[in-house]
Design an enzyme around this catalytic site. Structure first.
Site, PDB file in Angstrom:
ATOM      1  CG  ASP A 209       6.390  -4.081   9.639  1.00 57.09           C
ATOM      2  OD1 ASP A 209       5.994  -4.276   8.595  1.00 57.09           O
ATOM      3  OD2 ASP A 209       6.335  -3.480  10.676  1.00 57.09           O
ATOM      4  CD  GLU A 251      28.599 -13.329  12.847  1.00 59.95           C
ATOM      5  OE1 GLU A 251      28.060 -14.494  13.145  1.00 59.95           O
ATOM      6  OE2 GLU A 251      28.486 -12.289  13.383  1.00 59.95           O
TER       7      GLU A 251
HETATM    8  C1  NOJ Z   1       3.721  -3.004   7.388  1.00 58.07           C
HETATM    9  C2  NOJ Z   1       3.008  -4.171   7.145  1.00 58.07           C
HETATM   10  O1  NOJ Z   1       3.307  -4.608   5.799  1.00 58.07           O
HETATM   11  C3  NOJ Z   1       1.703  -3.983   7.564  1.00 58.07           C
HETATM   12  O2  NOJ Z   1       0.789  -4.765   7.356  1.00 58.07           O
HETATM   13  C4  NOJ Z   1       1.623  -3.621   9.141  1.00 58.07           C
HETATM   14  O3  NOJ Z   1       0.349  -3.317   9.588  1.00 58.07           O
HETATM   15  C5  NOJ Z   1       2.510  -2.195   9.402  1.00 58.07           C
HETATM   16  N1  NOJ Z   1       3.740  -2.352   8.786  1.00 58.07           N
HETATM   17  C6  NOJ Z   1       2.922  -2.260  11.176  1.00 58.07           C
HETATM   18  O4  NOJ Z   1       3.472  -3.396  11.167  1.00 58.07           O
END
Ligand code: NOJ
Length: 542
Positions: A209, A251
């Site tokens: 993310d 790994e």
């Molecule tokens: C990207 C994610 O896809 C989204 O849903 C989220 O709100 C933000 N990152 C923050 O983690």
């Protein structure tokens, strides 16, 4: 150590079709109105029948769900709303039995304000080692009443929140998502341990993310857009972090897909060097309007930027953050842009659906891997959520102007004749309301309809698995009239997409493998329609 992923060769991910599961809205196993892992396990046959290679789960960890689970309180615990760790392990094993890998979502930029580290940092107070895991600072102004700098938020609204003892902490998203300090060795160590925790449980990969946001300018200096270098997007330090992660993944034979939104192609490709991430989402394609010239340029640019680093492209039409494809493609402006999201944008769903069907064949024929967001295979439109039911913080932080992302997160319809379209077994109403007419999209109804979106996806994915020429490899454009995209893949596969209003003749071919809509009475390809052919070289205009 977990065995390498079962898809035969170690390169399965270069050509994979990966289905994104948003667990809260996929299927409800216990009848409380919230989707859960039991619901996913019960629906694994749907996913196997669809023919996907892997599932990417948005976060299923312990979370107050302020940002749909992207506010993680504990990475090693499954949220009770979704199930248990033992159930996640069963799900990973059951999916694997069906030849489906599981990709989990790691959110390294921030944690929940309920995470043990942040609780400890609050309790320990200014100057403590606990606070060093985050970005705590005194405020500016005579009494420290002003935030420490002028950084922009990723979600609109302030990026700093003040705590009782007067210090401020940084959060690029909501105040409930404090940013971690990636210059701290314990933060790096913890994430490598978390990766191992899930790799040991047999996951095939990890989605990262906000992958380009982790590292911050250590001075936390003020920032003016267009004047200063960006203080937290795409900092050079990130590459060292991902090189260490890659060594861990290697790994286990596991793979990464990074959420990297970067306009600069060369900077983007750096994340895909052979010792960094395997893949990253292709947001340029996701945001691209339904226009032949723009699509072709985006496809060419994508392939060109991936080639020097040897990484396969990914192709994405939508996800849990953006407007659903059939709605977007039915609008006057078919591009996606967070900045232009608004309530009440008119759309023609029939037109959008026709285009989304054509886009499905285009996307699945391009070189590389494809991400499919749950409900895309059902052709679900974006739902209008009543104002008093909206939950997404993006809506609230915009001051109510942005409708937020709930409209693409509505619980799926499974059974047309069941309450709540079969989302769950019990009386519990789904956590987000399903709009009127949702049952018409139910999977059971579509499975029995040869003209449905589900049938199209099933056929397309089966052909993609069983026919040569799909997935990773070269693409050659064919000469084609204005408004038509036509290309071949090795082995004689041709894909033609007509984005012009007039029908076009098909190029020479042996077999029509699949069309996104019927050919006309003269066997020509109508507008907003795509076809897969075996062999053939030219597309002729009528
Ligand atoms: C990207 C994610 O896809 C989204 O849903 C989220 O709100 C933000 N990152 C923050 O983690």
């Amino acid at each position: 150590m977990a065995a390498p992923h079962p898809h035969g060769t170690g390169d399965w991910w270069r050509s994979a079709v990966i289905y994104q599961v948003y667990p809260r809205s996929f299927a409800d196993g216990d009848g409380d109105g919230t989707g859960d892992l039991a619901g996913v396990r019960a629906r694994l046959p749907h996913l196997a029948e669809l023919g996907v290679d892997a599932l990417w789960f948005t976060p299923w960890y312990l979370s107050p769900l302020v940002d749909g689970g992207y506010d993680v309180a504990d990475y090693r615990t499954v949220d009770p709303a979704f199930g248990t760790l033992a159930e996640a392990e069963k799900l990973i094993a059951e999916a694997r039995e069906l030849g489906i890998g599981v990709i989990v979502d790691i959110v390294p930029n921030h944690v929940s304000d309920r995470h043990a580290w942040f609780r400890a940092a609050l309790a320990a107070g200014p100057g403590s080692p606990e606070r060093e895991l985050f970005h705590f600072r005194p405020g500016r102004g005579e009494h420290g009443e002003l935030p420490p700098n002028t950084w922009p938020s990723q979600f609109s609204g302030p990026t700093w929140t003040r705590v009782e003892d007067g210090e401020w902490y940084l959060h690029l998203f909501t105040p409930e998502q404090p940013d971690l300090n990636w210059a701290h060795p314990a933060v790096r160590q913890e994430h490598e341990d978390v990766l191992r925790f899930w790799f040991e449980r047999g996951v095939a990969g990890v989605r990262i993310d906000s992958a380009a946001l982790l590292a911050k300018d250590p001075a936390l200096a003020d920032f003016t857009e267009g004047v200063d270098p960006h203080p937290y997007i795409d900092q050079d330090e990130l590459h060292d972090i991902y090189r260490s992660w890659r060594a861990v993944a290697d790994e286990y034979g596991a793979v990464f897909v990074g959420e990297v939104w970067l306009p600069d192609a060369e900077r983007f490709a750096r994340y895909l060097r052979p010792d960094e991430l395997h893949t990253a989402f292709n947001f340029a394609f996701l945001a691209c309007p339904w226009e032949p010239g723009r699509l072709r340029r985006t496809i060419d640019a994508t392939l060109a930027e991936h080639a020097p680093v040897g990484a396969p492209a990914t192709w994405v039409l939508c996800n849990h953050d953006v407007t659903r494809t059939v709605t977007r493609y039915g609008r006057a402006d078919t591009a996606f842009d967070f900045a232009t999201k608004a309530f009440g944008t008119p759309t023609d769903i029939a037109l959008g659906t026709r285009r989304a069907r054509a886009a499905a064949l285009l996307t699945l024929a391009l070189p590389g891997s494809v991400y499919l967001y749950q409900g895309e295979e059902l052709g679900l439109p974006e739902a209008d959520i009543p104002l008093d039911r909206i939950q997404d913080p993006m809506h609230f932080r915009s001051g109510g102007t942005d409708p937020g992302r709930d409209g693409c997160r509505v619980p799926l319809p499974w059974t047309a004749d069941a309450p709540h379209a079969g989302f769950g077994p019990g009386p519990g109403a789904p956590w987000l309301p399903q709009p009127d007419g949702w049952a018409a999209y139910a999977a059971d109804r579509q499975a029995a309809d040869p003209g449905s979106m589900l049938t199209l996806y099933r056929r397309a994915l089966r052909l993609r698995r069983t026919t040569r020429g799909f997935g990773d490899g070269p693409l050659t454009w064919l000469p084609a009239p204005d408004g038509v995209l036509a290309f071949t893949r090795p082995g004689g596969l041709t894909c033609v997409v007509n984005l012009a209003p007039e029908p076009v003749r098909l190029p020479a071919h042996d077999t029509v493998l699949l069309t996104s809509g019927p050919l006309d009475e003269d066997g020509r390809l109508p507008g907003d329609t795509a076809v897969w052919l075996r062999s053939g070289s030219r597309v002729e205009e009528d």
